[in-house]
Write a protein that holds these residues in place. Structure first.
Motif, PDB file in Angstrom:
ATOM      1  N   TRP A 328       0.756  -1.257  -0.021  1.00 42.01           N
ATOM      2  CA  TRP A 328      -0.111  -0.024   0.053  1.00 42.01           C
ATOM      3  C   TRP A 328       0.827   1.422   0.118  1.00 42.01           C
ATOM      4  O   TRP A 328       0.696   2.318  -0.422  1.00 42.01           O
ATOM      5  N   GLY A 329       1.785   1.134   0.705  1.00 41.78           N
ATOM      6  CA  GLY A 329       2.875   2.392   0.672  1.00 41.78           C
ATOM      7  C   GLY A 329       3.437   2.355  -0.791  1.00 41.78           C
ATOM      8  O   GLY A 329       3.620   3.720  -1.266  1.00 41.78           O
ATOM      9  N   ILE A 330       3.727   1.500  -1.458  1.00 39.43           N
ATOM     10  CA  ILE A 330       4.262   1.542  -2.973  1.00 39.43           C
ATOM     11  C   ILE A 330       3.227   2.422  -3.844  1.00 39.43           C
ATOM     12  O   ILE A 330       3.656   3.107  -4.511  1.00 39.43           O
ATOM     13  N   ILE A 331       2.060   1.711  -3.386  1.00 35.17           N
ATOM     14  CA  ILE A 331       0.747   2.193  -4.237  1.00 35.17           C
ATOM     15  C   ILE A 331       0.687   3.603  -4.067  1.00 35.17           C
ATOM     16  O   ILE A 331       0.735   4.594  -5.104  1.00 35.17           O
ATOM     17  N   ALA A 332       0.970   4.216  -2.900  1.00 35.49           N
ATOM     18  CA  ALA A 332       0.687   5.586  -2.674  1.00 35.49           C
ATOM     19  C   ALA A 332       2.120   6.410  -3.089  1.00 35.49           C
ATOM     20  O   ALA A 332       1.676   7.524  -3.822  1.00 35.49           O
ATOM     21  N   ILE A 333       3.195   5.947  -3.180  1.00 31.40           N
ATOM     22  CA  ILE A 333       4.463   6.497  -3.900  1.00 31.40           C
ATOM     23  C   ILE A 333       4.168   6.616  -5.365  1.00 31.40           C
ATOM     24  O   ILE A 333       4.425   7.679  -5.913  1.00 31.40           O
ATOM     25  N   VAL A 334       3.881   5.480  -6.069  1.00 34.13           N
ATOM     26  CA  VAL A 334       3.685   5.544  -7.257  1.00 34.13           C
ATOM     27  C   VAL A 334       2.782   6.456  -7.807  1.00 34.13           C
ATOM     28  O   VAL A 334       2.675   7.341  -8.846  1.00 34.13           O
ATOM     29  N   LEU A 335       1.404   6.714  -7.223  1.00 37.80           N
ATOM     30  CA  LEU A 335       0.548   7.892  -7.265  1.00 37.80           C
ATOM     31  C   LEU A 335       0.959   9.066  -7.184  1.00 37.80           C
ATOM     32  O   LEU A 335       0.747  10.097  -7.810  1.00 37.80           O
ATOM     33  N   ARG A 336       1.737   9.340  -6.097  1.00 35.32           N
ATOM     34  CA  ARG A 336       2.431  10.622  -5.897  1.00 35.32           C
ATOM     35  C   ARG A 336       3.228  11.072  -7.040  1.00 35.32           C
ATOM     36  O   ARG A 336       3.506  12.158  -7.157  1.00 35.32           O
ATOM     37  N   ILE A 337       4.165  10.347  -7.661  1.00 37.09           N
ATOM     38  CA  ILE A 337       5.197  10.569  -8.651  1.00 37.09           C
ATOM     39  C   ILE A 337       4.538  10.509  -9.950  1.00 37.09           C
ATOM     40  O   ILE A 337       5.347  10.918 -10.886  1.00 37.09           O
ATOM     41  N   ARG A 338       3.227  10.061 -10.001  1.00 45.69           N
ATOM     42  CA  ARG A 338       2.971  10.042 -11.517  1.00 45.69           C
ATOM     43  C   ARG A 338       2.363  11.363 -12.191  1.00 45.69           C
ATOM     44  O   ARG A 338       2.563  12.243 -11.126  1.00 45.69           O
ATOM     45  N   ASN A 339       2.463  11.412 -13.418  1.00 41.45           N
ATOM     46  CA  ASN A 339       2.006  12.704 -13.944  1.00 41.45           C
ATOM     47  C   ASN A 339       0.547  12.859 -13.684  1.00 41.45           C
ATOM     48  O   ASN A 339      -0.175  12.045 -13.775  1.00 41.45           O
ATOM     49  N   GLY A 340       0.328  14.116 -13.423  1.00 39.55           N
ATOM     50  CA  GLY A 340      -1.243  14.537 -13.117  1.00 39.55           C
ATOM     51  C   GLY A 340      -1.318  15.560 -12.405  1.00 39.55           C
ATOM     52  O   GLY A 340      -0.353  16.022 -11.748  1.00 39.55           O
ATOM     53  N   VAL A 347      -7.535  13.373  -5.026  1.00 38.98           N
ATOM     54  CA  VAL A 347      -8.826  12.535  -5.275  1.00 38.98           C
ATOM     55  C   VAL A 347      -8.640  11.215  -5.453  1.00 38.98           C
ATOM     56  O   VAL A 347      -9.333  10.383  -4.785  1.00 38.98           O
ATOM     57  N   MET A 348      -7.639  10.835  -6.067  1.00 40.08           N
ATOM     58  CA  MET A 348      -7.444   9.483  -6.391  1.00 40.08           C
ATOM     59  C   MET A 348      -7.066   8.660  -5.332  1.00 40.08           C
ATOM     60  O   MET A 348      -7.332   7.780  -4.886  1.00 40.08           O
ATOM     61  N   ILE A 349      -5.953   9.278  -4.445  1.00 41.96           N
ATOM     62  CA  ILE A 349      -5.335   8.696  -3.080  1.00 41.96           C
ATOM     63  C   ILE A 349      -6.782   8.406  -2.062  1.00 41.96           C
ATOM     64  O   ILE A 349      -6.701   7.660  -1.456  1.00 41.96           O
ATOM     65  N   ASN A 350      -7.456   9.550  -2.100  1.00 42.70           N
ATOM     66  CA  ASN A 350      -8.593   9.458  -1.219  1.00 42.70           C
ATOM     67  C   ASN A 350      -9.574   8.176  -1.737  1.00 42.70           C
ATOM     68  O   ASN A 350      -9.957   7.378  -0.702  1.00 42.70           O
ATOM     69  N   GLY A 351      -9.594   8.107  -2.885  1.00 42.22           N
ATOM     70  CA  GLY A 351     -10.375   6.981  -3.565  1.00 42.22           C
ATOM     71  C   GLY A 351      -9.674   5.585  -2.935  1.00 42.22           C
ATOM     72  O   GLY A 351     -10.705   4.825  -2.791  1.00 42.22           O
ATOM     73  N   SER A 383      -1.169  10.879   1.473  1.00 40.86           N
ATOM     74  CA  SER A 383      -2.065  12.028   1.104  1.00 40.86           C
ATOM     75  C   SER A 383      -1.747  13.432   1.728  1.00 40.86           C
ATOM     76  O   SER A 383      -1.561  14.775   0.799  1.00 40.86           O
ATOM     77  N   PHE A 384      -0.975  13.494   2.845  1.00 36.60           N
ATOM     78  CA  PHE A 384      -0.567  14.779   3.224  1.00 36.60           C
ATOM     79  C   PHE A 384       0.728  15.152   2.187  1.00 36.60           C
ATOM     80  O   PHE A 384       0.948  16.364   2.277  1.00 36.60           O
ATOM     81  N   PHE A 385       1.505  14.165   2.004  1.00 36.18           N
ATOM     82  CA  PHE A 385       2.713  14.480   1.028  1.00 36.18           C
ATOM     83  C   PHE A 385       2.178  14.922  -0.209  1.00 36.18           C
ATOM     84  O   PHE A 385       2.840  15.863  -0.810  1.00 36.18           O
ATOM     85  N   ILE A 386       1.153  14.307  -0.575  1.00 42.89           N
ATOM     86  CA  ILE A 386       0.568  14.981  -2.106  1.00 42.89           C
ATOM     87  C   ILE A 386       0.230  16.410  -2.010  1.00 42.89           C
ATOM     88  O   ILE A 386       0.341  17.128  -2.923  1.00 42.89           O
ATOM     89  N   ILE A 387      -0.475  16.581  -0.602  1.00 40.99           N
ATOM     90  CA  ILE A 387      -0.903  18.171  -0.470  1.00 40.99           C
ATOM     91  C   ILE A 387       0.425  18.969  -0.509  1.00 40.99           C
ATOM     92  O   ILE A 387       0.084  20.018  -1.063  1.00 40.99           O
ATOM     93  N   ILE A 388       1.430  18.535   0.118  1.00 36.56           N
ATOM     94  CA  ILE A 388       2.648  19.314   0.186  1.00 36.56           C
ATOM     95  C   ILE A 388       3.242  19.605  -1.226  1.00 36.56           C
ATOM     96  O   ILE A 388       3.603  20.448  -1.596  1.00 36.56           O
ATOM     97  N   ALA A 389       3.055  18.284  -2.033  1.00 36.45           N
ATOM     98  CA  ALA A 389       3.831  18.483  -3.530  1.00 36.45           C
ATOM     99  C   ALA A 389       2.811  19.344  -4.222  1.00 36.45           C
ATOM    100  O   ALA A 389       3.425  20.064  -5.136  1.00 36.45           O
ATOM    101  N   ALA A 390       1.542  19.242  -3.976  1.00 34.34           N
ATOM    102  CA  ALA A 390       0.741  20.264  -4.636  1.00 34.34           C
ATOM    103  C   ALA A 390       1.077  21.814  -4.453  1.00 34.34           C
ATOM    104  O   ALA A 390       1.072  22.492  -5.330  1.00 34.34           O
ATOM    105  N   ILE A 391       1.098  21.783  -3.202  1.00 32.33           N
ATOM    106  CA  ILE A 391       1.614  23.307  -2.689  1.00 32.33           C
ATOM    107  C   ILE A 391       2.979  23.843  -3.268  1.00 32.33           C
ATOM    108  O   ILE A 391       2.864  24.771  -3.802  1.00 32.33           O
ATOM    109  N   ASP A 392       3.676  22.739  -3.373  1.00 32.47           N
ATOM    110  CA  ASP A 392       5.244  23.216  -3.728  1.00 32.47           C
ATOM    111  C   ASP A 392       4.861  23.296  -5.445  1.00 32.47           C
ATOM    112  O   ASP A 392       5.583  24.054  -5.807  1.00 32.47           O
TER     113      ASP A 392
END
Length: 627
Positions: A328-340, A347-351, A383-392
């Motif tokens: 599950w951690g790898i899934i989250a990492i892949v999602l965070r570094i994917r293009n989009g 939305v996807m990680i909350n799903g 999810s928190f890291f994705i928000i940080i990445a979004a802000i970045d």
């Protein structure tokens, strides 16, 4: 390196810290709380009609006017129940001492009734004492009621067997009652010893899973004896409960008792024969479950698993549990570094979190307890890291946009200052000095130039205002549709610029043009707009500043996973002719574009003379910044 900083490294750190916290037991209480919640939320099961609880309540004690309940009352209850021919009776009341009156009657009942099982306490535990079995009751009709209680004071496991000093197994009340009931169905209790699973208890082919110290959410739990997790029946009313008075007054349906298991115990909070539980459903604010109810749940679990294939609560091996958490951690990492879009990623990680919760709950309803809280923690952290990445990304996008706007403002000022303002200043000076405008043609030429310069400002501003559209304004009259393939759009830019009246285009004798398809993955309208403008600026620089140019090469292509656009001339060079322009608007925009593409802009010397202007970016970087 940025993808590692905001993508991979935080995710790996989250996985590592979560696993360490789990190994240290820091997450155990949260994992058990999640387990309790899922157990309460399971669909309702029907009442198990094979078990009846005779609960001695506060009203019974007031009627008898004596506690402990005297032996005579117990004997009378046993004989009344025996008249209904139950399969087994479990007496969950200590009878290690005489409680007159009526001791002889109870002794006689014990000797006559072979389906009665009394209780004892064999382990000192936290109380520091044991309780002997009932007097005059054979050892084969005695089961212990010791129970493993978790650190939070709640019971989620049951102890079915424990070895004595002679390494012989003593069995619990629940197991003995289930054995009596199932034996009447032709099913025997057995012990089995094998190399892979060790000592096992089973009824025919139905094996009772043995609880281990690290099963489920437990870390280094006491797994002594033969324990198993309790699969509590999911219902507000899992069993019928009647009072002692109801039995004595014959207010009970005979079918509730005949060929059934009857458990007798205390169901009053006045005497502490209960434990806390968040696992069962209840309408009460404080979730108390009486000892006799615990035994009913365990007995029901044993006979239901054999006769109805109702599952035990099982867990995976440690290696599979940690693989589950890491996955599950790898899934989250892949999602965070994917293009989009960061918003889409959130939305996807909350799903995914909702899906994970659903699948964990579903597995538990099927009898599999999987690591829940550690996996959920990793997903929430990501999810928190994705928000940080979004802000970045937002901040970087804002910085780049601000930089472009500053460049546009500076360029606009340069155009106005060096062109229209200078012309207007000269004309104003002539008027102020009352000079006669003798050279009418020259005066008109300056007015035409002023008109052209002002239109140039208009063009620049118009281009910037439509930067996010699918249209690139190459001149006042011509637009380029950016929906078409990029190499075709670039070819149109080349044709238009090369037709302009620049001095050093006239000396070019050899013109090599090669526009091949580019990989346009991850390129939005704004980036295409900027790439077209890059080629326009590069060509304009050649036409304006590359003195004595005789050969011009223009190419765009995709090779080895990289898009490359090159403008190469053999003129004197921009850096030698006009150093300020070399560091000006076009160059700064090219540098900014390279940052947006996560690529590289280079202005290199061409041998033996000339300049190479090159923009390149990888097509494999799915983390390309989206504006």
């Amino acid at each position: 390196m940025k993808i590692w900083r905001i993508g991979v490294l935080p995710g790996v750190a989250a996985i590592g810290l979560t696993i360490i916290a789990r190994m240290l037991g820091s997450l155990q209480s949260l994992e058990l709380a999640a387990y309790d919640t899922f157990m309460r939320l399971r669909p309702d099961e029907p009442i198990d009609e094979r078990i009846l609880i005779v609960g001695i309540n506060e009203e019974d004690i007031r009627r008898i006017k004596q506690y402990p309940i005297p032996d005579g009352e117990i004997a009378k209850l046993l004989r009344t129940l025996q008249n209904y021919q139950p399969a087994a009776i479990g007496l969950d009341i200590y009878r290690d001492i005489r409680v007159p009156p009526g001791h002889n009657e109870l002794t006689s009942a014990f000797q006559e009734m072979k389906n009665v099982v009394g209780i004892e306490k064999v382990l000192p535990g936290t109380s520091g004492f044991t309780v002997n079995p009932p007097l005059n009751l054979p050892s084969e009709q005695i089961g212990f009621v010791d129970a493993p209680i978790d650190k939070d004071g709640k019971q989620r496991r049951t102890l079915l067997g424990t070895p004595n000093l002679k390494d012989e197994w003593r069995l619990s009340l629940s197991l003995k009652l289930a054995n009596i009931y199932l034996k009447k169905q032709g099913i025997n209790w057995e012990e089995e010893e094998n190399k892979s699973e060790g000592y096992l208890m089973k009824f025919n082919s139905t094996k009772i899973p043995k609880f281990l110290a690290h099963d489920g959410g437990y870390i280094s739990a006491d797994s002594g004896g033969y324990q198993t997790l309790i699969n509590f029946r999911s219902n507000l009313k899992p069993f019928r409960i009647v009072s002692l008075t109801d039995i004595n007054n014959n207010k009970v349906n005979a079918s509730w008792i005949q060929d059934k298991i009857v458990l007798i115990g205390l169901t009053t909070p006045s005497f502490k024969d209960y434990t806390l539980s968040d696992t069962i459903k209840t309408k009460e604010e404080i979730q108390l479950i009486y000892g006799v109810e615990i035994h009913a749940h365990v007995t029901s679990q044993l006979i239901s698993s054999v006769l109805n294939k109702r599952p035990f609560i099982k867990t995976w091996a440690d290696s599979w549990e940690y693989l589950w958490i890491i996955s599950w951690g790898i899934i989250a990492i892949v999602l965070r570094i994917r293009n989009g879009s960061p918003l889409i990623n959130i939305v996807m990680i909350n799903g995914i979190i909702i899906f994970f919760i659903t699948i964990s709950y579903s597995l538990l309803t099927l009898g599999w307890w999987t690591p829940f809280f550690p996996s959920l923690l990793i997903l929430v952290l990501n999810s928190f890291f994705i928000i940080i990445a979004a802000i970045d990304r937002y901040e970087e996008n804002w910085r780049l946009r601000t930089q472009v706007q500053k460049l546009v403002i500076n360029k606009t000022f340069d155009i106005i200052h060096n062109g229209p303002l200078q012309t207007i200043a000269r004309m104003i000076k002539q008027v102020e000095e009352n000079q006669k405008i003798s050279d009418t043609e020259n005066f008109l030429s300056e007015l035409r130039q002023l008109n052209q310069d002002l239109r140039g400002v208009y063009k620049l501003v118009k281009q910037e205002n439509f930067i996010a559209s699918n249209t690139f304004y190459i001149n006042q009259e011509q637009e380029i549709d950016l929906k078409k393939p990029l190499h075709e759009a670039l070819n149109e830019v080349y044709i238009d610029v090369f037709d302009r009246d620049f001095p050093y285009f006239k000396t070019i004798k050899i013109n090599v043009v090669n526009f091949q398809p580019l990989n346009e993955k991850n390129l939005n309208a704004e980036l295409k707009h900027s790439i077209c403008r890059f080629l326009e600026e590069a060509l304009c620089n050649v036409g304006k500043y590359a003195q004595n140019t005789t050969r011009l090469e223009i190419s765009c292509d995709c090779k080895k996973g990289k898009n490359i656009i090159i403008v190469k001339d053999n003129g004197l060079g921009v850096d030698k002719v006009n150093n300020s322009s070399y560091q000006g608007f076009g160059t700064q925009q090219a540098v900014t574009l390279a940052k947006q593409l996560r690529g590289k802009f280079e202005r290199l010397p061409n041998s033996p003379k000339g300049t190479i202007c090159q923009l390149s970016w990888s097509t494999h970087k799915s983390w390309l910044l989206k504006l």
